[in-house]
Design a protein around this motif. Sequence first.
Motif, PDB file in Angstrom:
ATOM      1  N   LYS A  68       0.823  -0.988   0.046  1.00 43.96           N
ATOM      2  CA  LYS A  68       0.109   0.069  -0.059  1.00 43.96           C
ATOM      3  C   LYS A  68       0.861   1.426   0.044  1.00 43.96           C
ATOM      4  O   LYS A  68       0.460   2.110  -0.542  1.00 43.96           O
ATOM      5  CB  LYS A  68      -0.878   0.050   1.101  1.00 43.96           C
ATOM      6  N   SER A  69       2.163   1.195   0.528  1.00 41.87           N
ATOM      7  CA  SER A  69       2.740   2.471   0.616  1.00 41.87           C
ATOM      8  C   SER A  69       3.346   2.793  -0.703  1.00 41.87           C
ATOM      9  O   SER A  69       3.557   3.800  -1.246  1.00 41.87           O
ATOM     10  CB  SER A  69       4.173   2.088   1.591  1.00 41.87           C
ATOM     11  N   ILE A  70       3.986   1.853  -1.609  1.00 41.74           N
ATOM     12  CA  ILE A  70       4.024   1.947  -2.889  1.00 41.74           C
ATOM     13  C   ILE A  70       3.139   2.457  -3.831  1.00 41.74           C
ATOM     14  O   ILE A  70       3.098   3.280  -4.620  1.00 41.74           O
ATOM     15  CB  ILE A  70       4.613   0.918  -3.605  1.00 41.74           C
ATOM     16  N   VAL A  71       1.591   1.863  -3.511  1.00 41.12           N
ATOM     17  CA  VAL A  71       0.675   2.312  -4.334  1.00 41.12           C
ATOM     18  C   VAL A  71       0.382   3.608  -4.040  1.00 41.12           C
ATOM     19  O   VAL A  71       0.099   4.636  -4.900  1.00 41.12           O
ATOM     20  CB  VAL A  71      -0.701   1.453  -4.132  1.00 41.12           C
ATOM     21  N   VAL A  72       0.270   4.149  -2.841  1.00 40.33           N
ATOM     22  CA  VAL A  72       0.161   5.550  -2.421  1.00 40.33           C
ATOM     23  C   VAL A  72       1.221   6.308  -3.129  1.00 40.33           C
ATOM     24  O   VAL A  72       1.189   7.639  -3.586  1.00 40.33           O
ATOM     25  CB  VAL A  72       0.028   5.892  -0.898  1.00 40.33           C
ATOM     26  N   LEU A  73       2.669   5.974  -2.797  1.00 48.36           N
ATOM     27  CA  LEU A  73       3.521   6.650  -3.564  1.00 48.36           C
ATOM     28  C   LEU A  73       3.343   7.107  -4.987  1.00 48.36           C
ATOM     29  O   LEU A  73       3.607   8.175  -5.536  1.00 48.36           O
ATOM     30  CB  LEU A  73       4.884   6.091  -3.289  1.00 48.36           C
ATOM     31  N   ASN A  74       3.044   5.987  -5.943  1.00 45.98           N
ATOM     32  CA  ASN A  74       2.939   5.984  -7.394  1.00 45.98           C
ATOM     33  C   ASN A  74       1.878   6.700  -7.357  1.00 45.98           C
ATOM     34  O   ASN A  74       1.935   7.796  -8.305  1.00 45.98           O
ATOM     35  CB  ASN A  74       2.712   4.524  -7.703  1.00 45.98           C
ATOM     36  N   LEU A  75       0.821   6.849  -6.879  1.00 43.35           N
ATOM     37  CA  LEU A  75      -0.459   7.525  -7.183  1.00 43.35           C
ATOM     38  C   LEU A  75      -0.112   9.200  -6.982  1.00 43.35           C
ATOM     39  O   LEU A  75      -0.470  10.115  -7.940  1.00 43.35           O
ATOM     40  CB  LEU A  75      -1.561   7.186  -6.175  1.00 43.35           C
ATOM     41  N   ILE A  76       0.774   9.365  -5.772  1.00 47.45           N
ATOM     42  CA  ILE A  76       1.014  10.734  -5.514  1.00 47.45           C
ATOM     43  C   ILE A  76       2.062  11.432  -6.465  1.00 47.45           C
ATOM     44  O   ILE A  76       1.531  12.400  -7.244  1.00 47.45           O
ATOM     45  CB  ILE A  76       1.839  10.969  -4.250  1.00 47.45           C
ATOM     46  N   LEU A  77       2.965  10.688  -7.089  1.00 44.46           N
ATOM     47  CA  LEU A  77       3.834  11.086  -8.057  1.00 44.46           C
ATOM     48  C   LEU A  77       3.129  11.126  -9.622  1.00 44.46           C
ATOM     49  O   LEU A  77       3.360  12.091 -10.245  1.00 44.46           O
ATOM     50  CB  LEU A  77       4.994  10.048  -8.184  1.00 44.46           C
TER      51      LEU A  77
END
Length: 340
Positions: free
Chosen positions: A229-238
């Motif tokens: 979930k942390s990678i999903v959130v990071l990719n979505l923000i970027l």
Amino acid sequence: MSKQTVGATRKRRSFIELMKRREGQRGLVIVLFLFVPMVLLLTFTYIPFAKMVQFSFYDMKYIGERTFVGLQNYIDVFQRDDIFGSLFVSLYYMGGAVIQLALALFFASLMVFKVRGASFFKGAMFFPYLICGIAIGFIFKFFYARGFVLDSLLQMFGMNIDDIPMWLQDQKINNIALAATSVWRYTGQNMILFLGAMMSVDSDLYEAASLDGANKWHQFRYIILPSIKSIVVLNLILSISGSLSAFEPPYVITNGTMGTGTYFVIMNRIAHENQKVGLACAMAIVLLVIIIICTVAQKLFFKYAFDDGTSDESKAAVRKRKRAEKAARKAAQRAKGGQA
């Protein structure tokens, strides 16, 4: 010899002796390694940013006189339709970012469960990201051109050329077509990031879930997604932040004409073609503030939506349990009232 001369000589000798020691040499290396990056950071980042903030309060060109106008440039950013309206074009790229992340997550989920030809598929998906953005713009400029690649493919499937829309001229679909180029380019990159995060999950969890009767969907929902979930959130923000600064597809393919001008394309036109450097600097500052606001809003949203709560249950589970306990108490009170 004076006392000052003797003291300076002793300090010089002590410094030389310190430099001969390993501790002194290590300290010198640390200072040098800190000094050089800080000088480069100040020279090429912070000082230019400070000058850009300063220029945003002036009516100026690259060469010539400067006139202080205060906040007028910032007011023009929100009053001019060609500037503020270009932010709405970014919504197409934001929608494309969500689609590309969904596709990347889907393909990565397929790759983490061993399939034939996975290596070739990963290479083919990641290859578009390695191509220069300008080159991709020229590729899709001919791909969407009337009578060229896409139209020829559709005609092969029986479509009449008159029924095929003008991909780059029709303002109903031209921004969608341009956003699709970003989806094609960045899907593979996000897929690799997701795949790397998924491969870090302990494989024993998949085996245990399979023994308990969980299918692939259950494994994805209850094992993979919570773990990355942390990678999903990071990719979505970027991806969302990058959508606000989309430049290469509209600039190369349409030059920002026919309603395809994004915020960066309009800012480039105002700065270099119209020579309104102060207004362009104000646009850059406003865009920075918008990106910061969007990033903070996304972090707060995902912090609330994906909060772990306690070590035993998630925050959503806590809320659900409390609602169930509240409903049970009300039912018990009604039952007591009926007995009375």
